[in-house]
Design a protein around this motif. Sequence first.
Motif, PDB file in Angstrom:
ATOM      1  N   VAL A  34       0.848  -1.198   0.000  1.00 20.46           N
ATOM      2  CA  VAL A  34       0.000   0.000   0.000  1.00 20.46           C
ATOM      3  C   VAL A  34       0.886   1.252   0.000  1.00 20.46           C
ATOM      4  O   VAL A  34       1.519   1.587   0.996  1.00 20.46           O
ATOM      5  CB  VAL A  34      -0.955  -0.013   1.209  1.00 20.46           C
ATOM      6  N   LYS A  36       0.040   4.495  -0.750  1.00 23.47           N
ATOM      7  CA  LYS A  36      -0.597   5.811  -0.588  1.00 23.47           C
ATOM      8  C   LYS A  36       0.284   6.749   0.226  1.00 23.47           C
ATOM      9  O   LYS A  36       0.903   6.305   1.207  1.00 23.47           O
ATOM     10  CB  LYS A  36      -1.955   5.672   0.098  1.00 23.47           C
ATOM     11  N   ASN A  57      -5.185   4.807  -2.356  1.00 21.50           N
ATOM     12  CA  ASN A  57      -6.461   5.227  -1.753  1.00 21.50           C
ATOM     13  C   ASN A  57      -7.083   6.478  -2.331  1.00 21.50           C
ATOM     14  O   ASN A  57      -8.259   6.703  -2.120  1.00 21.50           O
ATOM     15  CB  ASN A  57      -6.264   5.535  -0.268  1.00 21.50           C
ATOM     16  N   ILE A  81      -8.020   0.925  -3.250  1.00 19.01           N
ATOM     17  CA  ILE A  81      -8.524   0.375  -1.986  1.00 19.01           C
ATOM     18  C   ILE A  81      -9.205   1.422  -1.112  1.00 19.01           C
ATOM     19  O   ILE A  81      -9.626   1.121  -0.005  1.00 19.01           O
ATOM     20  CB  ILE A  81      -7.382  -0.316  -1.189  1.00 19.01           C
ATOM     21  N   MET A 163     -13.714  -7.845   0.875  1.00 19.27           N
ATOM     22  CA  MET A 163     -12.674  -7.076   1.554  1.00 19.27           C
ATOM     23  C   MET A 163     -13.262  -6.467   2.814  1.00 19.27           C
ATOM     24  O   MET A 163     -14.457  -6.169   2.875  1.00 19.27           O
ATOM     25  CB  MET A 163     -12.210  -5.967   0.605  1.00 19.27           C
ATOM     26  N   ILE A 165     -12.126  -3.861   6.485  1.00 19.31           N
ATOM     27  CA  ILE A 165     -11.190  -3.081   7.310  1.00 19.31           C
ATOM     28  C   ILE A 165     -11.749  -3.084   8.724  1.00 19.31           C
ATOM     29  O   ILE A 165     -12.467  -2.171   9.119  1.00 19.31           O
ATOM     30  CB  ILE A 165     -11.074  -1.611   6.828  1.00 19.31           C
ATOM     31  N   MET A 203      -3.777  -5.936   7.617  1.00 15.95           N
ATOM     32  CA  MET A 203      -2.902  -4.793   7.363  1.00 15.95           C
ATOM     33  C   MET A 203      -1.630  -4.996   8.206  1.00 15.95           C
ATOM     34  O   MET A 203      -1.409  -6.091   8.720  1.00 15.95           O
ATOM     35  CB  MET A 203      -3.639  -3.489   7.683  1.00 15.95           C
ATOM     36  N   ARG A 219      -2.985  -6.391   2.801  1.00 16.19           N
ATOM     37  CA  ARG A 219      -2.711  -5.024   2.325  1.00 16.19           C
ATOM     38  C   ARG A 219      -1.779  -4.330   3.320  1.00 16.19           C
ATOM     39  O   ARG A 219      -2.199  -3.959   4.409  1.00 16.19           O
ATOM     40  CB  ARG A 219      -4.019  -4.238   2.211  1.00 16.19           C
ATOM     41  N   ILE A 220      -0.509  -4.178   2.933  1.00 14.04           N
ATOM     42  CA  ILE A 220       0.499  -3.747   3.891  1.00 14.04           C
ATOM     43  C   ILE A 220       1.156  -2.438   3.449  1.00 14.04           C
ATOM     44  O   ILE A 220       1.788  -2.375   2.382  1.00 14.04           O
ATOM     45  CB  ILE A 220       1.594  -4.833   4.049  1.00 14.04           C
ATOM     46  N   GLY A 221       1.005  -1.402   4.270  1.00 21.71           N
ATOM     47  CA  GLY A 221       1.615  -0.101   3.974  1.00 21.71           C
ATOM     48  C   GLY A 221       2.785   0.194   4.880  1.00 21.71           C
ATOM     49  O   GLY A 221       3.961   0.126   4.495  1.00 21.71           O
ATOM     50  N   THR A 222       2.480   0.530   6.142  1.00 15.69           N
ATOM     51  CA  THR A 222       3.480   0.983   7.110  1.00 15.69           C
ATOM     52  C   THR A 222       4.679   0.044   7.232  1.00 15.69           C
ATOM     53  O   THR A 222       5.825   0.509   7.282  1.00 15.69           O
ATOM     54  CB  THR A 222       2.807   1.132   8.497  1.00 15.69           C
ATOM     55  N   ARG A 228       3.114   6.978   7.705  1.00 18.89           N
ATOM     56  CA  ARG A 228       2.608   7.971   6.756  1.00 18.89           C
ATOM     57  C   ARG A 228       2.443   9.319   7.401  1.00 18.89           C
ATOM     58  O   ARG A 228       2.056   9.414   8.562  1.00 18.89           O
ATOM     59  CB  ARG A 228       1.242   7.532   6.199  1.00 18.89           C
TER      60      ARG A 228
HETATM   61  C1  LIG Z   1      -3.758   2.427   4.390  1.00 19.48           C
HETATM   62  C2  LIG Z   1      -4.472   1.141   4.196  1.00 19.48           C
HETATM   63  C3  LIG Z   1      -3.834  -0.093   4.390  1.00 19.48           C
HETATM   64  C4  LIG Z   1      -2.409  -0.226   4.908  1.00 19.48           C
HETATM   65  O1  LIG Z   1      -2.398  -0.029   6.285  1.00 19.48           O
HETATM   66  P1  LIG Z   1      -1.045  -0.214   7.149  1.00 19.48           P
HETATM   67  O2  LIG Z   1      -1.544  -0.267   8.541  1.00 19.48           O
HETATM   68  O3  LIG Z   1      -0.188   0.963   6.862  1.00 19.48           O
HETATM   69  O4  LIG Z   1      -0.425  -1.489   6.709  1.00 19.48           O
HETATM   70  C5  LIG Z   1      -4.550  -1.241   4.124  1.00 19.48           C
HETATM   71  N1  LIG Z   1      -5.821  -1.191   3.680  1.00 19.48           N
HETATM   72  C6  LIG Z   1      -6.467  -0.041   3.472  1.00 19.48           C
HETATM   73  C7  LIG Z   1      -7.865  -0.048   2.990  1.00 19.48           C
HETATM   74  C8  LIG Z   1      -5.827   1.161   3.739  1.00 19.48           C
HETATM   75  O5  LIG Z   1      -6.495   2.312   3.560  1.00 19.48           O
END
Ligand SMILES: *Cc1c(COP(=O)(O)O)cnc(C)c1O
Length: 232
Positions: A34, A36, A57, A81, A163, A165, A203, A219-222, A228
């Motif tokens: 992820v 964003k 996003n 997403i 999906m 959250i 996540m 779905r992995i961002g951080t 962020r």
């Molecule tokens: C930002 C986001 C993520 C990633 O989240 P992290 O906690 O940074 O891994 C995953 N899914 C969605 C829908 C997001 O908006």
Amino acid sequence: MSDIAHNLADVHARIERAAHAAGRDPQSVALLAVSKTFPADDVRAAHAAGQRAFGENYVQESIAKIEALADLRASLEWHFIGPLQSNKTRPVAEHFDWVHSVDRLKIAQRLSEQRPDALPPLNVLLQVNVSGEASKSGVTPAEAAAVAHEIAALPKLRLRGLMSIPEPAETIEAQRAPHRVLRELFDALRAGGLALDTLSMGMSADLEAAVLEGATIVRIGTAIFGARQYTH
Ligand SMILES: *Cc1c(COP(=O)(O)O)cnc(C)c1O
């Protein structure tokens, strides 16, 4: 190794450990990075380290990034997403490969109408609100079957799965509970005749819980790009 390459290796190791604990093949869990709020160059660094699927996003930010990375387009897979307003569906239908955040029939109908004929059908997931919070988008589990059957009938979309959250939780057991609700709903929809193959859940903080409950995309961002800083 760059920080991003190192972080990607760590995340793959987490997926592998969780998959083994669940008795699953690690290859059955796809990693969506992820990106964003992070610049195109970070996506480039992740791509150089072997990552292919990226999640975004925000419509404007993502289209600019996709255009800046046009030279890599054939080897990138873009997943939208974030929350999607009906007046912003067109660029998403034109530029993305997947949309995880379809949360009502109207959005799906617009994406189907606006998907260019030259492109393959857009892969979509129905977002389900498994924690029941008023502020989060997604259909209720009770509504999901009816909406999923209507989406599955749209010509330019391919409904691939669900999906969610969920609300953040501290313990792995508390993290697993909403993921289990989504997986049971997924199993029920499949038993009801829908050809679904994708469960997008988990996540950075709850990857293991999601893999234990059957996630096929995390779905992995951080954990890949770092914390962020929001300017939105
Ligand atoms: C930002 C986001 C993520 C990633 O989240 P992290 O906690 O940074 O891994 C995953 N899914 C969605 C829908 C997001 O908006």
